[in-house]
Write a protein that holds these residues in place. Structure first.
Motif, short mmCIF file in Angstrom:
data_model
loop_
_atom_site.label_atom_id
_atom_site.label_comp_id
_atom_site.label_asym_id
_atom_site.label_seq_id
_atom_site.Cartn_x
_atom_site.Cartn_y
_atom_site.Cartn_z
N ILE A 185 -7.02 3.75 5.29
CA ILE A 185 -6.61 3.74 6.70
C ILE A 185 -5.12 3.47 6.78
O ILE A 185 -4.61 2.53 6.16
CB ILE A 185 -7.39 2.67 7.48
CG1 ILE A 185 -8.89 2.98 7.45
CG2 ILE A 185 -6.89 2.58 8.92
CD1 ILE A 185 -9.74 1.90 8.08
N GLU A 186 -4.42 4.29 7.52
CA GLU A 186 -2.99 4.08 7.70
C GLU A 186 -2.76 2.76 8.43
O GLU A 186 -3.35 2.51 9.48
CB GLU A 186 -2.37 5.23 8.50
CG GLU A 186 -2.19 6.52 7.72
CD GLU A 186 -1.03 6.42 6.75
OE1 GLU A 186 -0.21 5.48 6.89
OE2 GLU A 186 -0.95 7.27 5.84
N GLU A 187 -1.91 1.92 7.87
CA GLU A 187 -1.66 0.61 8.46
C GLU A 187 -1.09 0.74 9.88
O GLU A 187 -1.42 -0.04 10.77
CB GLU A 187 -0.70 -0.18 7.57
CG GLU A 187 -0.60 -1.64 7.96
CD GLU A 187 0.20 -2.45 6.96
OE1 GLU A 187 0.39 -3.65 7.22
OE2 GLU A 187 0.62 -1.90 5.93
N ALA A 188 -0.25 1.75 10.09
CA ALA A 188 0.38 1.92 11.40
C ALA A 188 -0.64 2.25 12.49
O ALA A 188 -0.43 1.92 13.66
CB ALA A 188 1.43 3.03 11.32
N SER A 189 -1.76 2.87 12.09
CA SER A 189 -2.75 3.28 13.09
C SER A 189 -3.57 2.12 13.63
O SER A 189 -4.26 2.26 14.64
CB SER A 189 -3.69 4.34 12.49
OG SER A 189 -4.51 3.75 11.48
N VAL A 190 -3.53 0.98 12.97
CA VAL A 190 -4.33 -0.16 13.42
C VAL A 190 -3.48 -1.36 13.82
O VAL A 190 -4.01 -2.42 14.12
CB VAL A 190 -5.33 -0.59 12.31
CG1 VAL A 190 -6.32 0.51 12.02
CG2 VAL A 190 -4.59 -1.00 11.04
N LYS A 191 -2.17 -1.18 13.83
CA LYS A 191 -1.30 -2.33 14.08
C LYS A 191 -1.47 -2.92 15.47
O LYS A 191 -1.20 -4.10 15.69
CB LYS A 191 0.16 -1.95 13.83
CG LYS A 191 0.72 -0.94 14.81
CD LYS A 191 2.19 -0.66 14.52
CE LYS A 191 2.78 0.32 15.54
NZ LYS A 191 4.22 0.58 15.27
N ASP A 192 -1.92 -2.09 16.44
CA ASP A 192 -2.07 -2.58 17.81
C ASP A 192 -3.46 -3.11 18.11
O ASP A 192 -3.74 -3.58 19.21
CB ASP A 192 -1.73 -1.46 18.80
CG ASP A 192 -0.26 -1.05 18.73
OD1 ASP A 192 0.57 -1.94 18.45
OD2 ASP A 192 0.05 0.13 18.96
#
Length: 402
Positions: free
Chosen positions: A363-370
């Motif tokens: 999972i891309e870290e940026a996609s779950v940062k919020d």
């Protein structure tokens, strides 16, 4: 018998042991502490009584010589033995040449009748009471090992009974028990004069540890004694403790990761804050320390630290067990870029099976940062297979028929 100063070595962040001294007589734990001092990291000062004389301390007049070393402890920490307001406490690390030591680490030596109240004023009465119990259980473990080594079954039974009593006090729900009352309860069951004064306590402890090393058949004259002063993250308002890794163990980003605990001895029962919120001067020190450790060990390390009276001390460092392949690759390329390692070392450091981790979708870290986070953690295995488990032959055969 005269005290041989050539067998005793002092070290600190600014002073190391002479290169001519044989480390074979220091034991593993003392050598590890010395390694950090030689890197000029902010380590607590230490005193090594090498294995050639560690089991003879009780037979020599060492008081004046060791006091000069303890004075150096005092100068570096701003404390002193027997000082009612700022008592200096030390710990003994019995350091054999074995990776796994059978000997206990002895904490809070110097916590006696003349110092316990001043210590309690700094750390609180309940904490001081618990530290007295830790001190008592430490000397009792030494006494138990002596009784076992000498075959004194009667004394062993008495010691075991006292240990059971101390363990019950540890579990007691009466959290407001006073340190002095604990001392009064147990002083008659410990070596004579143990709580008389801080200096007397050191004499007693050194004598008993030295005697244990003399009578213990498992000691092949290869066990040293390492002495450190102790620091406490709950000593004053500007004290704290914490733990961090030298970089992100998942992504490999070269930023220290961890938590710190204001005015707390350790992380137990203490609400922590992210290390990024820590005082900038400490973050800077830890970041510099992190790079030195990675350069030396070629590995991602975990750092345990304490700040006391506004000064940061490195308490422990070790390898991080759970870390991703991506973080290791990031580390190795960083070391390569700064010419700490070469291409060949980088290639040899990575195992083929580690590289397979990078081939699995993530999972891309940026996609779950919020997204809201429930709790933290480290990356687990990416998974290599799926299947079913059967706990009986009948179930397995039934599944096969379907």
């Amino acid at each position: 018998m005269a005290f041989d100063k050539k067998k005793v070595f002092y070290f600190s962040q600014t002073k190391s042991v002479p290169k001519t001294a044989s480390r074979d007589f220091f034991g593993i734990r003392a050598r590890l502490a010395l390694d950090l001092a030689e890197m000029k990291l902010p380590v607590l000062p230490g005193l090594i009584i090498n294995s050639e004389v560690a089991d003879e301390i009780e037979k020599v007049d060492y008081k004046k010589d060791l006091e000069s070393y303890f004075m150096q402890f005092s100068e570096e920490l701003g404390k002193a033995f027997g000082d009612e307001n700022h008592p200096l406490l030390i710990k003994f690390v019995i350091s054999p040449n074995m990776v796994i030591s059978q000997y206990p680490i002895l904490h809070n030596i110097g916590l006696a009748k003349d110092t316990v109240e001043g210590f309690a004023d700094k750390v609180g009465g309940t904490f001081a009471a618990n530290e007295i119990l830790f001190l008592i259980i430490g000397i009792l473990k030494i006494e138990k090992m002596i009784a076992e080594s000498t075959g004194d079954k009667k004394y062993l039974a008495t010691v075991d009974k006292t240990i059971d009593s101390v363990k019950k006090d540890f579990k007691s729900k009466e959290k407001k028990q006073k340190a002095l009352s604990i001392i009064e309860k147990y002083e008659g069951l410990l070596p004579e004069g143990f709580f008389e004064s801080a200096k007397k306590q050191i004499e007693v402890m050194l004598a008993r540890v030295s005697y244990l090393l003399e009578v213990d058949e498992q000691n092949d004259h290869d066990t040293a004694i390492l002495i450190h002063p102790m620091v406490y993250g709950n000593y004053t308002k500007d004290s704290s403790s914490g733990v961090c890794t030298t970089r992100n163990v998942i992504t490999g980003e070269k930023v220290i990761q961890g938590m710190f605990y204001n005015n707390a001895y350790d992380e137990l029962f203490s609400p922590g804050k992210n290390i990024s919120q820590f005082d900038k001067k400490y973050v800077s020190q830890l970041t510099k320390t992190a790079e030195q450790l990675e350069d030396t060990f070629k590995d991602i390390r975990q750092i345990r630290f304490t700040v006391e009276n506004g000064k940061l001390w490195l308490i422990e460092q070790k390898s991080v067990e759970q870390k991703s392949t991506a973080s290791l690759i990031s580390l190795y390329f960083d070391l390569l870029k700064r010419k700490i390692i070469d291409d060949k070392t980088l290639i040899q450091s990575l195992k083929p099976e580690q590289l397979t981790e990078l081939l699995h979708p993530v999972i891309e870290e940026a996609s779950v940062k919020d997204l809201d986070s429930i709790s933290g953690g480290v990356s687990g295995a990416p998974g290599a297979a799926v299947g079913r488990v059967y706990f009986s032959t009948e179930d397995l055969l039934d599944a096969k028929r379907l």
